[in-house]
Design a protein around this motif. Sequence first.
Motif, short mmCIF file in Angstrom:
data_model
loop_
_atom_site.label_atom_id
_atom_site.label_comp_id
_atom_site.label_asym_id
_atom_site.label_seq_id
_atom_site.Cartn_x
_atom_site.Cartn_y
_atom_site.Cartn_z
N SER A 129 0.82 -1.21 0.00
CA SER A 129 0.00 0.00 0.00
C SER A 129 0.85 1.26 0.00
CB SER A 129 -0.97 0.00 1.18
OG SER A 129 -0.27 0.13 2.40
N GLU A 130 2.03 1.23 0.62
CA GLU A 130 2.91 2.40 0.66
C GLU A 130 3.68 2.61 -0.64
OE1 GLU A 130 5.39 1.81 4.09
OE2 GLU A 130 3.85 2.54 5.47
N HIS A 131 3.88 1.54 -1.41
CA HIS A 131 4.72 1.64 -2.60
C HIS A 131 3.96 1.67 -3.92
CE1 HIS A 131 7.71 0.64 0.44
NE2 HIS A 131 8.56 1.23 -0.35
N ILE A 132 2.68 1.33 -3.90
CA ILE A 132 1.89 1.40 -5.13
C ILE A 132 1.68 2.87 -5.48
CG2 ILE A 132 -0.48 1.13 -6.02
CD1 ILE A 132 0.94 -1.44 -6.29
N VAL A 133 1.95 3.20 -6.72
CA VAL A 133 1.69 4.54 -7.23
C VAL A 133 0.67 4.38 -8.34
CG1 VAL A 133 2.66 6.57 -8.36
CG2 VAL A 133 4.03 5.30 -6.69
N TYR A 191 4.18 -18.19 -5.60
CA TYR A 191 3.32 -17.43 -4.70
C TYR A 191 2.51 -16.47 -5.54
CZ TYR A 191 2.53 -15.54 0.04
OH TYR A 191 2.00 -15.18 1.25
N SER A 192 1.28 -16.20 -5.16
CA SER A 192 0.42 -15.28 -5.90
C SER A 192 -0.27 -14.33 -4.94
CB SER A 192 -0.65 -16.04 -6.68
OG SER A 192 -0.05 -16.86 -7.64
N ILE A 193 -0.39 -13.08 -5.37
CA ILE A 193 -1.13 -12.11 -4.56
C ILE A 193 -1.97 -11.22 -5.48
CG2 ILE A 193 0.40 -12.01 -2.57
CD1 ILE A 193 1.60 -9.48 -3.70
N PRO A 194 -3.19 -10.92 -5.07
CA PRO A 194 -4.00 -9.95 -5.81
C PRO A 194 -3.68 -8.55 -5.29
CG PRO A 194 -5.34 -11.06 -4.17
CD PRO A 194 -3.96 -11.64 -4.08
N ILE A 195 -3.56 -7.62 -6.20
CA ILE A 195 -3.33 -6.22 -5.82
C ILE A 195 -4.48 -5.40 -6.39
CG2 ILE A 195 -1.79 -4.23 -6.03
CD1 ILE A 195 0.53 -6.20 -6.22
N ALA A 196 -5.23 -4.78 -5.48
CA ALA A 196 -6.42 -4.03 -5.88
C ALA A 196 -6.08 -2.56 -6.11
CB ALA A 196 -7.51 -4.16 -4.82
N PHE A 197 -6.58 -2.04 -7.21
CA PHE A 197 -6.47 -0.62 -7.52
C PHE A 197 -7.90 -0.08 -7.45
CE2 PHE A 197 -2.73 -2.42 -9.43
CZ PHE A 197 -1.75 -1.44 -9.31
N ARG A 198 -8.17 0.75 -6.45
CA ARG A 198 -9.51 1.29 -6.25
C ARG A 198 -9.43 2.81 -6.21
NH1 ARG A 198 -11.35 -3.00 -7.59
NH2 ARG A 198 -11.77 -4.70 -6.19
#
Length: 171
Positions: A81-85, A152-159
């Motif tokens: 959350s801190e690094h997503i731009v 490994y898999s992770i979902p990253i949500a852009f809202r």
Amino acid sequence: MNFNLVSFLRRHAGIVCGFSAMFLAANTVAAKKTANVLPVADSVAVESAAVSAAEEDSVYLTADVMPEFPGGMEALMKYISEHIVYPKAALQKKIEGRVLVSFVIEKDGHVSNATVVRSVHPLLDAEALRVVSALSQWHPATVKGKQVRVKYSIPIAFRLSKPSAKNGPAK
């Protein structure tokens, strides 16, 4: 029992906050119940045989001890959350959604082979890949006390923020 990540995410689309902690918890529980996924015809023969170079580089889906991000799941969510731009062009076009990123956590704990499994838009996909590829050293997975490579898999949500009467327009 096979675990289908895509169908799981589709069924539980409403349970996402940044990315789904429930998915990660379910994945960890499933991993603890399952042996490694390498095909084994005779487990006694395999255990007594020398490990081949191909097995040495195999990528596991589960392990006795799964990889862990330093600080745990909470630290991983905070890092992302801190690094997503949010890409400026995606903001202007009001593009949002959840990108599913798959990657390998190597024996030494670094991230490799990051790929988008479920795409939303090239702008969001590229940002998700950038952040996942930059993840710091993980505590690697182990099988029978030996460090192994794990997928490994992770979902990253852009809202996009929704404007509220109280707070005024979205930032």
